[in-house]
Design a protein around this motif. Structure first.
Motif, PDB file in Angstrom:
ATOM      1  N   PHE A 212      14.153 -23.934  80.561  1.00  0.00           N
ATOM      2  CA  PHE A 212      13.247 -25.045  80.876  1.00  0.00           C
ATOM      3  C   PHE A 212      11.814 -24.582  81.082  1.00  0.00           C
ATOM      4  CE2 PHE A 212      11.203 -27.653  84.236  1.00  0.00           C
ATOM      5  CZ  PHE A 212      11.041 -28.820  83.493  1.00  0.00           C
ATOM      6  N   GLN A 213      10.868 -25.342  80.503  1.00  0.00           N
ATOM      7  CA  GLN A 213       9.438 -25.146  80.711  1.00  0.00           C
ATOM      8  C   GLN A 213       8.802 -26.487  81.081  1.00  0.00           C
ATOM      9  OE1 GLN A 213       7.456 -23.026  77.477  1.00  0.00           O
ATOM     10  NE2 GLN A 213       9.433 -22.209  76.801  1.00  0.00           N
ATOM     11  N   ILE A 214       7.700 -26.419  81.828  1.00  0.00           N
ATOM     12  CA  ILE A 214       7.045 -27.643  82.275  1.00  0.00           C
ATOM     13  C   ILE A 214       6.615 -28.515  81.108  1.00  0.00           C
ATOM     14  CG2 ILE A 214       4.995 -28.562  83.453  1.00  0.00           C
ATOM     15  CD1 ILE A 214       5.143 -26.313  85.410  1.00  0.00           C
ATOM     16  N   VAL A 215       6.221 -27.897  79.997  1.00  0.00           N
ATOM     17  CA  VAL A 215       5.723 -28.678  78.854  1.00  0.00           C
ATOM     18  C   VAL A 215       6.773 -29.624  78.298  1.00  0.00           C
ATOM     19  CG1 VAL A 215       3.965 -26.999  78.182  1.00  0.00           C
ATOM     20  CG2 VAL A 215       6.292 -26.814  77.253  1.00  0.00           C
ATOM     21  N   TYR A 216       8.064 -29.310  78.516  1.00  0.00           N
ATOM     22  CA  TYR A 216       9.107 -30.206  78.037  1.00  0.00           C
ATOM     23  C   TYR A 216       8.965 -31.589  78.681  1.00  0.00           C
ATOM     24  CZ  TYR A 216      11.506 -25.952  76.379  1.00  0.00           C
ATOM     25  OH  TYR A 216      11.825 -24.771  75.756  1.00  0.00           O
ATOM     26  N   VAL A 217       8.550 -31.616  79.950  1.00  0.00           N
ATOM     27  CA  VAL A 217       8.372 -32.883  80.665  1.00  0.00           C
ATOM     28  C   VAL A 217       7.235 -33.680  80.042  1.00  0.00           C
ATOM     29  CG1 VAL A 217       7.869 -33.952  82.894  1.00  0.00           C
ATOM     30  CG2 VAL A 217       9.231 -31.865  82.792  1.00  0.00           C
ATOM     31  N   TRP A 218       6.151 -32.994  79.663  1.00  0.00           N
ATOM     32  CA  TRP A 218       5.003 -33.699  79.092  1.00  0.00           C
ATOM     33  C   TRP A 218       5.366 -34.282  77.717  1.00  0.00           C
ATOM     34  CZ3 TRP A 218       4.249 -33.171  83.639  1.00  0.00           C
ATOM     35  CH2 TRP A 218       3.726 -32.092  84.317  1.00  0.00           C
ATOM     36  N   TYR A 219       6.062 -33.515  76.889  1.00  0.00           N
ATOM     37  CA  TYR A 219       6.462 -34.028  75.568  1.00  0.00           C
ATOM     38  C   TYR A 219       7.419 -35.214  75.701  1.00  0.00           C
ATOM     39  CZ  TYR A 219       4.341 -30.065  73.109  1.00  0.00           C
ATOM     40  OH  TYR A 219       3.461 -29.146  72.592  1.00  0.00           O
ATOM     41  N   LEU A 220       8.336 -35.120  76.646  1.00  0.00           N
ATOM     42  CA  LEU A 220       9.265 -36.223  76.880  1.00  0.00           C
ATOM     43  C   LEU A 220       8.516 -37.468  77.336  1.00  0.00           C
ATOM     44  CD1 LEU A 220      12.203 -37.212  77.067  1.00  0.00           C
ATOM     45  CD2 LEU A 220      12.240 -36.345  79.425  1.00  0.00           C
ATOM     46  N   SER A 221       7.483 -37.297  78.152  1.00  0.00           N
ATOM     47  CA  SER A 221       6.681 -38.414  78.621  1.00  0.00           C
ATOM     48  C   SER A 221       5.974 -39.115  77.464  1.00  0.00           C
ATOM     49  CB  SER A 221       5.649 -37.933  79.649  1.00  0.00           C
ATOM     50  OG  SER A 221       4.877 -39.002  80.135  1.00  0.00           O
ATOM     51  N   VAL A 222       5.464 -38.342  76.515  1.00  0.00           N
ATOM     52  CA  VAL A 222       4.808 -38.919  75.338  1.00  0.00           C
ATOM     53  C   VAL A 222       5.786 -39.769  74.544  1.00  0.00           C
ATOM     54  CG1 VAL A 222       3.741 -38.388  73.111  1.00  0.00           C
ATOM     55  CG2 VAL A 222       3.045 -37.126  75.156  1.00  0.00           C
ATOM     56  N   ALA A 223       6.982 -39.232  74.305  1.00  0.00           N
ATOM     57  CA  ALA A 223       7.977 -39.948  73.500  1.00  0.00           C
ATOM     58  C   ALA A 223       8.414 -41.245  74.174  1.00  0.00           C
ATOM     59  CB  ALA A 223       9.193 -39.049  73.256  1.00  0.00           C
ATOM     60  N   THR A 224       8.710 -41.181  75.474  1.00  0.00           N
ATOM     61  CA  THR A 224       9.186 -42.379  76.175  1.00  0.00           C
ATOM     62  C   THR A 224       8.060 -43.388  76.392  1.00  0.00           C
ATOM     63  OG1 THR A 224       8.870 -41.239  78.306  1.00  0.00           O
ATOM     64  CG2 THR A 224      11.064 -41.160  77.317  1.00  0.00           C
ATOM     65  N   GLY A 225       6.826 -42.908  76.513  1.00  0.00           N
ATOM     66  CA  GLY A 225       5.696 -43.818  76.621  1.00  0.00           C
ATOM     67  C   GLY A 225       5.486 -44.618  75.350  1.00  0.00           C
ATOM     68  N   THR A 226       5.662 -43.970  74.214  1.00  0.00           N
ATOM     69  CA  THR A 226       5.541 -44.669  72.930  1.00  0.00           C
ATOM     70  C   THR A 226       6.630 -45.725  72.788  1.00  0.00           C
ATOM     71  OG1 THR A 226       4.582 -42.684  71.908  1.00  0.00           O
ATOM     72  CG2 THR A 226       5.487 -44.371  70.426  1.00  0.00           C
ATOM     73  N   LEU A 227       7.850 -45.375  73.195  1.00  0.00           N
ATOM     74  CA  LEU A 227       8.948 -46.329  73.152  1.00  0.00           C
ATOM     75  C   LEU A 227       8.658 -47.532  74.052  1.00  0.00           C
ATOM     76  CD1 LEU A 227      11.843 -47.165  72.376  1.00  0.00           C
ATOM     77  CD2 LEU A 227      12.655 -45.773  74.309  1.00  0.00           C
ATOM     78  N   GLN A 228       8.112 -47.284  75.218  1.00  0.00           N
ATOM     79  CA  GLN A 228       7.766 -48.354  76.147  1.00  0.00           C
ATOM     80  C   GLN A 228       6.768 -49.323  75.519  1.00  0.00           C
ATOM     81  OE1 GLN A 228       5.523 -47.091  79.563  1.00  0.00           O
ATOM     82  NE2 GLN A 228       6.116 -48.869  80.782  1.00  0.00           N
ATOM     83  N   THR A 229       5.770 -48.789  74.829  1.00  0.00           N
ATOM     84  CA  THR A 229       4.762 -49.640  74.191  1.00  0.00           C
ATOM     85  C   THR A 229       5.374 -50.509  73.104  1.00  0.00           C
ATOM     86  OG1 THR A 229       3.001 -48.058  74.665  1.00  0.00           O
ATOM     87  CG2 THR A 229       2.607 -49.637  72.889  1.00  0.00           C
ATOM     88  N   ILE A 230       6.247 -49.940  72.295  1.00  0.00           N
ATOM     89  CA  ILE A 230       6.894 -50.713  71.225  1.00  0.00           C
ATOM     90  C   ILE A 230       7.688 -51.879  71.814  1.00  0.00           C
ATOM     91  CG2 ILE A 230       8.674 -50.626  69.425  1.00  0.00           C
ATOM     92  CD1 ILE A 230       7.801 -47.701  68.930  1.00  0.00           C
TER      93      ILE A 230
END
Length: 453
Positions: free
Chosen positions: A411-429
């Motif tokens: 695990f690395q912290i950046v995984y959380v940031w990438y996951l946030s981007v993906a789920t944020g895009t889904l939320q917008t759709i």
């Protein structure tokens, strides 16, 4: 009162968004000023105040319950030219603000210690956060009165007085912060306690200023003691619109708390870096949030006036303006993200985490701008449950995978940031789909030339 059912939609958006953006930037500078001086106290103090500042999401959620319901119902009343209902809503929102302030103080002082110990990286960080909250909670409680008054003004199309009050209180906070935090001129430094106290005193002055404005200058809605007896039917109307919006911010609080909990094993420097990065992100979002906030009263008045074409035009114009601004912010965070962080800390680890967060999360900025516009439309239409649904979907799709990832050896912290981007895009759709459904259901009338008149 300003009639938003006539004239250019784009002009209305820009005219309302400009002072609102200024006011929001000023309010955010509260936290950035505190952050600047607190950073000089060390990583533990910085991480503690940053984590404690996450409580602001709870306050935002509770104030949204009050503010969104007040603004939406007043804008609808203005649109249909129902002055008496607008004044009733305003006065009942003042009564509710007092109730919410008392509940905020009781809950805040009762749970502050447990909250900080659950997410802090170490004992020093927890102690700093608890001390900060102890002195800032009265200021958070006073936010309800400010929101009740400013939301009423926004529903009537007036936003400048709130901006002026924010400017004055910021200047007061800037003056008080170095005096109380660092002991400038007095020799008595209160540290993180001074940061909380400075903000509380500034907010108190803001409440007094807005109250004086309503007593002396505001004519459309005003204080009326005859309307202060609790009207539970009116409360139900406000809460029916505001409660889902408040829960939406509550879910954001949970999401932020999950992030702090996940990264606590990386130490106070990592939490401090994320704290700075997330606050900077909120600051750069403010112009776009202001555009989205202008959607609610503009579309709300036109909804009340039964002008469906103008409601739809409001959404399109705001989405385009917000997307353009967010694209510019994305480019800035891709180019030199460390510039936004280095002014608050000289610790290389803190700067690295904060800059990395902004660099990755900025890929979601345009989608976030569209999401904010959708939220404004849900408020205008008087149904905020769809916004809550999309936010709940994001929490589930983000929190569960994030916790699972944090338990993996690599695990690395950046995984959380990438996951946030993906789920944020889904939320917008999801939000865009729900907005279109609400427009078809609540405004089924075909667009006509008369609607644009």
């Amino acid at each position: 009162m300003k009639d938003l059912t006539q004239g250019s939609i784009t002009r209305h958006i820009l005219e309302m968004a400009a002072p609102m953006a200024a006011g929001m930037i000023i309010r955010t500078l509260y936290y950035l000023v505190d952050l600047y001086f607190v950073a000089r106290l060390g990583d533990a103090a910085l991480a503690g105040v940053s984590a404690a500042g996450n409580v602001m999401f709870i306050v935002l959620g509770l104030t949204q319950v009050l503010g969104v319901g007040t603004m939406a119902l007043i804008s609808h009343a203005v649109g249909r030219k129902d002055h008496s209902d607008a004044n009733l809503i305003f006065n009942q929102s003042l009564v509710l603000s007092i109730v919410c302030s008392l509940l905020m103080l009781l809950g805040g002082y009762g749970l502050a210690s447990a909250y900080m110990h659950s997410i802090a990286a170490d004992a020093d960080t927890a102690a700093a956060g608890i001390t900060y909250l102890k002195f800032y909670l009265p200021g958070l409680a006073l936010q309800f009165s400010i929101v009740a008054m400013s939301s009423a003004l926004r529903g009537t199309g007036i936003v400048t007085p709130t901006m002026i009050v924010s400017m004055v209180t910021l200047l007061l906070n800037i003056i008080l912060a170095p005096i109380l935090i660092a002991g400038w001129g007095t020799g008595h430094a209160f540290g993180v306690a001074g940061a909380g106290l400075a903000s509380t005193l500034a907010v108190a002055v803001g409440v007094v200023m807005l109250a004086v404005y309503f007593m002396r200058l505001e004519k459309y809605v005003s204080f009326d003691r005859a309307l202060w007896r609790p009207r539970f039917a009116t409360w139900k109307r406000m809460l029916g619109i505001g409660l889902p919006a408040g829960c939406e911010f509550g879910l954001m609080f949970v999401s932020m708390a999950v992030i702090y909990w996940i990264i606590r094993d990386f130490g106070a420097s990592a939490q401090a870096g994320f704290g700075i990065g997330s606050r900077v992100m909120k600051a750069v979002f403010l112009p776009v949030v202001a555009v989205a906030f202008s959607v609610a009263p503009i579309a709300g008045q036109n909804f009340g006036a039964n002008k469906p074409a103008r409601v739809r035009e409001t959404f399109r114009s705001a989405a385009l303006i917000g997307s353009a601004l967010m694209l510019l912010l994305t480019l800035m965070c891709q180019w030199r993200p460390q510039w936004f962080v280095s002014g608050f800390s000289t610790d290389p680890k803190v700067i690295e985490v904060g800059a990395q967060f902004l660099h990755i999360i900025s890929w979601n900025f345009v989608a976030s701008g569209i999401f904010f516009t959708c939220s404004g439309m849900f408020q205008a239409l008087g149904n905020t449950w769809p916004a809550f649904i999309s936010t709940a979907t994001r929490l589930v799709t983000f929190a569960i995978p994030a916790i699972w990832l944090s338990r993996q050896p690599s695990f690395q912290i950046v995984y959380v940031w990438y996951l946030s981007v993906a789920t944020g895009t889904l939320q917008t759709i999801i939000s865009v789909i729900l907005v279109q459904q609400q427009l078809r259901r609540r405004m089924p009338m075909p667009a006509t030339v008369a609607d644009l008149a």
